[in-house]
Design a protein around this motif. Structure first.
Motif, short mmCIF file in Angstrom:
data_model
loop_
_atom_site.label_atom_id
_atom_site.label_comp_id
_atom_site.label_asym_id
_atom_site.label_seq_id
_atom_site.Cartn_x
_atom_site.Cartn_y
_atom_site.Cartn_z
N THR A 44 0.77 -1.14 -0.05
CA THR A 44 -0.07 0.20 -0.23
C THR A 44 0.73 1.38 0.02
N LEU A 45 2.18 1.08 -0.07
CA LEU A 45 3.03 2.32 -0.26
C LEU A 45 2.80 3.16 -1.34
N SER A 95 7.02 2.68 -2.28
CA SER A 95 6.61 1.48 -3.18
C SER A 95 7.58 0.74 -3.97
N SER A 96 7.57 -0.65 -4.10
CA SER A 96 8.59 -1.48 -4.96
C SER A 96 7.98 -1.71 -6.14
N ARG A 97 6.53 -1.40 -6.48
CA ARG A 97 5.93 -1.91 -7.47
C ARG A 97 6.61 -1.61 -8.92
N ASN A 98 7.10 -0.26 -9.01
CA ASN A 98 7.75 -0.05 -10.32
C ASN A 98 9.03 -0.94 -10.50
N PHE A 122 18.61 -3.02 -5.26
CA PHE A 122 18.98 -3.35 -3.82
C PHE A 122 19.79 -2.39 -3.48
N GLU A 123 21.09 -2.20 -4.00
CA GLU A 123 21.89 -1.01 -3.34
C GLU A 123 21.55 0.09 -3.55
N ALA A 124 20.83 0.58 -4.39
CA ALA A 124 20.29 1.99 -4.49
C ALA A 124 19.39 2.14 -3.46
N ASN A 125 18.40 1.14 -2.94
CA ASN A 125 17.65 1.19 -2.01
C ASN A 125 18.41 0.98 -0.52
N PHE A 126 19.03 0.22 -0.15
CA PHE A 126 19.62 0.18 1.09
C PHE A 126 20.94 0.65 1.28
N ILE A 127 21.80 0.71 0.30
CA ILE A 127 23.35 1.66 0.39
C ILE A 127 22.97 2.99 0.13
N ASP A 128 22.57 3.26 -0.95
CA ASP A 128 22.48 4.91 -1.36
C ASP A 128 21.32 5.45 -0.86
N ASN A 129 20.30 4.75 -0.30
CA ASN A 129 18.95 5.56 0.15
C ASN A 129 18.31 6.27 -0.83
N ARG A 130 18.28 5.51 -2.12
CA ARG A 130 17.62 6.49 -3.07
C ARG A 130 15.98 5.74 -3.44
N ILE A 131 15.20 6.83 -3.96
CA ILE A 131 13.90 6.39 -3.88
C ILE A 131 13.74 5.39 -5.04
N ILE A 132 13.27 4.27 -4.88
CA ILE A 132 13.55 3.23 -5.79
C ILE A 132 11.99 3.14 -6.78
N ALA A 133 11.06 3.95 -6.20
CA ALA A 133 9.61 4.12 -6.90
C ALA A 133 9.86 5.28 -7.98
N ASP A 134 11.16 6.01 -8.01
CA ASP A 134 11.16 6.98 -8.85
C ASP A 134 11.81 6.35 -10.35
N THR A 135 10.94 6.85 -11.22
CA THR A 135 11.22 6.66 -12.58
C THR A 135 12.48 7.04 -12.96
N ASP A 136 13.26 8.21 -12.73
CA ASP A 136 14.42 8.58 -13.17
C ASP A 136 15.58 7.74 -12.51
N THR A 137 15.13 7.46 -11.18
CA THR A 137 16.30 6.32 -10.46
C THR A 137 16.35 5.25 -11.15
N LEU A 138 15.09 4.56 -11.49
CA LEU A 138 15.20 3.16 -12.19
C LEU A 138 15.85 3.40 -13.45
#
Length: 221
Positions: A44-45, A95-98, A122-138
């Motif tokens: 639900t995030l 959200s991890s859906r994207n 995984f690295e982006a989320n847990f090491i760099d603390n980036r927003i993995i729901a963000d289109t530009d990040t992905l």
């Protein structure tokens, strides 16, 4: 060898377990075909961080702030013992859906780099603390692996593979999956189901038993 596993990019144990399993297969010099299946811990995030992982743990597990903080710190220590320097306490929980949609697409169209993509998310989320729901990040993660920016952006800015993610999550629930990570190790006609992030050496023992046909007398469930 084929390994199918249910996992989520917001689950530190999924990250730790995958690192351990990958090391185990490498040390055994195995040729592995990998497939990740989606299982969202926080379905639900939304696409923007809403609160801290400490707050989420308090809500999810019904524990005190002190216990939630200790739980997070313990997870960070466990990861560090496996050579992963995560910053779990500052994760921007979204959200991890994207991310799962992107993985479904890459596994289908560019399977040779799918595991590299998964580790980078995984690295982006847990090491760099980036927003993995963000289109530009992905998009940035995908293009770093040589994928076409427009191709990936078109996938993420549409609802492509959303239905596939939902179906696979429903399949997991129908199978009785209620916790992740969960690994299905397959060699020829033999299969071993391994729940949880085993230690690397335990993964190796399980795999060797599977290869040698000795799993009948042991249980990993």
């Amino acid at each position: 060898m084929r390994i199918v596993y249910w996992s989520d990019f917001n689950c530190p144990n999924s990250y730790i377990g995958l690192v351990r399993l990958k090391k185990a297969t490498e040390e055994l010099d195995l040729d592995v075909e990998w497939e990740m299946k989606p299982f969202e811990l926080y379905p639900t995030l939304f696409d923007e961080p809403i609160n801290s992982i400490t707050t989420q743990n308090i809500i999810k597990y019904g524990i005190t702030p002190e216990d939630a903080k200790a739980k997070i710190e313990e997870t960070e220590k466990i990861a560090l013992n496996d050579g992963i320097k995560i910053n779990y306490k500052d994760i921007q929980l979204t959200s991890s859906r994207n991310a799962h949609r992107l993985v479904r697409y890459v596994q289908k169209k560019h399977s040779d780099i799918s595991q590299d993509l998964i580790f980078k998310i995984f690295e982006a989320n847990f090491i760099d603390n980036r927003i993995i729901a963000d289109t530009d990040t992905l998009v940035e993660i995908a293009t770093s692996l040589g994928l076409d920016e427009n191709e990936i952006r078109n996938i993420l800015e549409s609802d492509s593979y959303d239905f596939e993610v939902l179906i696979e999550e429903e399949d997991a629930i129908a199978m009785g999956v209620d916790a992740i990570p969960l690994y299905f190790l397959n060699i020829s006609e033999e299969q071993l189901v391994v729940p949880g992030a085993f230690e690397k050496e335990d993964f190796k023992i399980a795999i060797v038993d599977l290869i040698n046909g000795e799993i009948g007398s042991k249980s990993y469930l």
